[in-house]
Motif scaffolding. Structure first.
Motif, mmCIF file in Angstrom:
data_model
loop_
_atom_site.group_PDB
_atom_site.id
_atom_site.type_symbol
_atom_site.label_atom_id
_atom_site.label_comp_id
_atom_site.label_asym_id
_atom_site.label_seq_id
_atom_site.Cartn_x
_atom_site.Cartn_y
_atom_site.Cartn_z
ATOM 1 N N ALA A 1 0.755 -1.375 0.015
ATOM 2 C CA ALA A 1 -0.098 0.205 0.096
ATOM 3 C C ALA A 1 0.736 1.330 0.120
ATOM 4 O O ALA A 1 0.493 2.280 -0.681
ATOM 5 C CB ALA A 1 -1.031 0.038 1.124
ATOM 6 N N PRO A 2 2.054 1.339 0.590
ATOM 7 C CA PRO A 2 2.861 2.693 0.720
ATOM 8 C C PRO A 2 3.274 2.714 -0.853
ATOM 9 O O PRO A 2 3.654 3.774 -1.184
ATOM 10 C CB PRO A 2 4.150 2.134 1.484
ATOM 11 C CG PRO A 2 3.329 1.318 2.611
ATOM 12 C CD PRO A 2 2.509 0.447 1.708
ATOM 13 N N VAL A 3 3.800 1.836 -1.355
ATOM 14 C CA VAL A 3 3.963 1.729 -2.887
ATOM 15 C C VAL A 3 2.983 2.389 -3.738
ATOM 16 O O VAL A 3 3.285 3.245 -4.703
ATOM 17 C CB VAL A 3 4.593 0.459 -3.251
ATOM 18 C CG1 VAL A 3 4.833 0.590 -4.795
ATOM 19 C CG2 VAL A 3 5.535 -0.197 -2.710
ATOM 20 N N VAL B 1 0.866 6.405 -7.255
ATOM 21 C CA VAL B 1 -0.537 6.595 -7.743
ATOM 22 C C VAL B 1 -1.345 7.800 -7.333
ATOM 23 O O VAL B 1 -1.699 8.606 -8.036
ATOM 24 C CB VAL B 1 -1.507 5.539 -7.644
ATOM 25 C CG1 VAL B 1 -2.844 5.783 -8.388
ATOM 26 C CG2 VAL B 1 -0.848 4.166 -8.233
ATOM 27 N N LEU B 2 -1.347 8.357 -6.072
ATOM 28 C CA LEU B 2 -1.801 9.167 -5.321
ATOM 29 C C LEU B 2 -1.049 10.574 -5.349
ATOM 30 O O LEU B 2 0.058 10.652 -5.401
ATOM 31 C CB LEU B 2 -2.308 8.908 -4.152
ATOM 32 C CG LEU B 2 -2.936 7.416 -3.798
ATOM 33 C CD1 LEU B 2 -3.458 7.341 -2.289
ATOM 34 C CD2 LEU B 2 -4.163 7.558 -4.591
ATOM 35 N N ALA C 1 9.484 4.144 -2.152
ATOM 36 C CA ALA C 1 9.726 4.991 -3.653
ATOM 37 C C ALA C 1 10.514 3.811 -4.270
ATOM 38 O O ALA C 1 10.491 4.124 -5.669
ATOM 39 C CB ALA C 1 10.522 5.970 -3.423
ATOM 40 N N ASP C 2 11.211 2.953 -3.878
ATOM 41 C CA ASP C 2 12.070 2.071 -4.626
ATOM 42 C C ASP C 2 10.930 0.668 -5.050
ATOM 43 O O ASP C 2 10.965 -0.415 -4.194
ATOM 44 C CB ASP C 2 13.154 1.367 -3.636
ATOM 45 C CG ASP C 2 14.087 0.540 -4.462
ATOM 46 O OD1 ASP C 2 13.720 0.207 -5.835
ATOM 47 O OD2 ASP C 2 15.307 0.491 -4.051
ATOM 48 N N VAL C 3 10.318 0.778 -6.049
ATOM 49 C CA VAL C 3 9.148 -0.014 -6.419
ATOM 50 C C VAL C 3 9.759 -1.497 -6.451
ATOM 51 O O VAL C 3 9.065 -2.437 -6.079
ATOM 52 C CB VAL C 3 8.514 0.353 -7.493
ATOM 53 C CG1 VAL C 3 7.386 -0.420 -7.979
ATOM 54 C CG2 VAL C 3 7.659 1.870 -7.403
ATOM 55 N N ILE C 4 10.825 -1.644 -7.317
ATOM 56 C CA ILE C 4 11.285 -3.086 -7.503
ATOM 57 C C ILE C 4 11.880 -3.618 -6.344
ATOM 58 O O ILE C 4 11.314 -4.881 -6.104
ATOM 59 C CB ILE C 4 12.654 -2.828 -8.661
ATOM 60 C CG1 ILE C 4 12.098 -1.995 -10.059
ATOM 61 C CG2 ILE C 4 13.083 -4.207 -8.647
ATOM 62 C CD1 ILE C 4 10.974 -2.890 -10.608
#
Length: 479
Positions: A310-312, A317-318, A435-438
């Motif tokens: 959810a933080p990602v 997105v938001l 912030a580091d999605v991968i």
């Protein structure tokens, strides 16, 4: 396509129903965040909390009652009679509730200082009064193991709601438009489902059933109001102690945290109508323990996934105005986890002839939570509200465990659960930056695989017990 899906086992159809419903619902979060400021979102969330109160009061616990009394009626005709009498009560209550709330809407708007138009508030309140006319027919589908019919209702209702929200927001009607749109959709569905249900279980007005509804339902309403104080009421307290922007971030984080029950909900839809009767069956206590272990395992994995992903979602997105919700989200996931855990453990109290034990337990938890709101919110703000809910939920869980031993002496696997929960918390605590999605996605996969292995190693889920549950379901579908 839906006809082909009917061949799937009921739990699979319930899982699909929940997946579709929640997936569509998630679309509305970025949509509303794009068109509403945190302040507007906060006021909207308070209005939704008010609608939850109306649903509980007018609902009078009828969903629980149709499951409690119809599932133990002993024959198909008996089940139909119970359902028809309870639906008759629901129609009367919905009519009275709609009239009362329409008259009280101006007073409620002023009392809560809601920056929402009166027509929007009235649409929302009327739809809330009609909620039973939707959920009771859906409960009947569950009792009949008509998971395919349940899927049709969920898909059609959710599609209508999401499309309506998208239309009113893009046309610039804001939060008022969302409330009116939802009110129209839910009112329409209540009328359609009520008509369909009247053909299946003809409605009856029974003095005896009204008396039973009052006896069993009144304490359940008190219990549900107590649960409201343990949940959504924190927004009402926070509205007096934090800024509107923080209230909006808290509301958004709370909505994302609701996804904690995403994977568990299909199992509950299948098991809850059966759980009381199972206590009296041969091997029922062991079967109940197996389901509890499976449910807790699913809950832990789901909660971990929400806390990590959810933080990602918020970052990717938001709008940046909602980034502050990230700090609150893992803690709100904990509150949702404790709430769901109590729901898995409460069967012994719900198996009684009246709901007064449920009322007492939930009121104790609510009193602790409200005391915490009063003491902690002025000092700690949103974190104080969360801490109060955690303590209140722990009191509630303890009450259900102690009270349930009389009628449901199930051997719950607490130590296995604790070991898995601690590992899950460690994964969340050491997670990479959102912030580091991968890296976040890889970490989530690692956490999930590790927890699945640990769940089996600790015995939280017994593979023979899991196979037995699946076999029982297949035999039930084939009967």
């Amino acid at each position: 396509m839906l006809t082909r899906l009917a061949k799937l086992p009921a739990p699979a159809l319930y899982a699909l129903s929940v997946a579709l419903e929640k997936s569509f619902a998630l679309i509305t979060i970025p949509l509303m965040a794009a068109y509403l400021s945190p302040e507007s979102y906060g006021y909207f969330d308070v209005a939704v909390a008010l609608s939850e109160v109306v649903i509980m009061v007018v609902g009078l616990g009828l969903t629980e009652q149709i499951i409690r009394f119809a599932s133990t009626a002993g024959s198909a005709d008996g089940e139909s009679l119970v359902a028809g009498e309870i639906m008759g009560c629901a129609v009367v209550l919905a009519t009275i509730g709609a009239v009362v709330t329409l008259l009280c809407a101006p007073m409620l708007k002023g009392l809560l200082s809601l920056e929402i138009g009166l027509p929007a508030l009235q649409f929302m309140l009327v739809a809330s009064c009609l909620n039973n006319l939707i959920v009771l027919p859906m409960a009947w589908l569950r009792l009949c193991d008509d998971a395919h019919g349940y899927l049709r209702v969920v898909v059609s209702r959710t599609l209508c709601q999401v499309v309506g929200i998208a239309v009113v927001l893009t046309m610039g009607f804001g939060a008022d438009g969302v409330l009116i749109s939802n009110g129209v959709v839910l009112t329409t569905f209540s009328l359609v489902l009520t008509w369909q249900q009247s053909r299946l279980t003809p409605f009856r007005l029974s003095r005896e059933r009204f008396a039973q509804v009052a006896t069993y339902g009144a304490p359940l309403v008190g219990a549900m109001l107590a649960m409201f104080l343990l949940g959504s009421a924190n927004r009402l307290f926070l509205a007096q102690g934090v800024g509107a922007d923080v209230l909006g971030q808290f509301g958004l984080a709370s909505r994302l945290a609701l996804a904690t029950g995403l994977l568990l909900y299909p199992l509950e839809l299948w098991w809850l109508p059966k759980r009381i009767a199972a206590l009296q069956e041969p091997g029922g206590l062991e079967r109940s323990a197996d389901f509890w272990g499976l449910g807790v395992a699913v809950l832990i994995v789901s909660a971990t996934g929400v806390a990590l992903l959810a933080p990602v979602f918020i970052v990717a997105v938001l709008p940046v105005a909602f980034v502050g919700a990230i700090a609150l989200l893992p803690l709100l996931v904990v509150t949702q986890t404790l709430h769901a855990l109590s729901g898995l453990t409460e069967v012994g109290s719900y198996a009684r002839e009246t709901g007064y034990r449920v009322l007492l337990i939930d009121v104790c938890g609510a009193v602790v939570a409200v005391a915490g709101f009063t003491l902690l919110i002025p000092k700690l703000g949103a974190y104080g509200a969360i801490a109060a809910v955690v303590v209140g939920q722990l009191v509630r869980l303890s009450g259900y465990v102690l009270d349930g031993k009389a009628l449901a002496p199930v051997h719950y696997r607490w130590w296995s659960m604790l070991a898995c929960a601690l590992v899950a918390c460690a994964f969340v605590g050491f997670a990479p930056a959102a912030a580091d999605v991968i890296a976040s996605l890889g970490w989530t996969v690692l956490a999930t695989l590790s927890l699945l292995g640990l769940i089996v190693l600790t015995g939280l889920v017994r593979l023979p017990g899991l196979a037995s549950l699946w076999t029982d379901q297949l035999e039930g579908d084939g009967a």
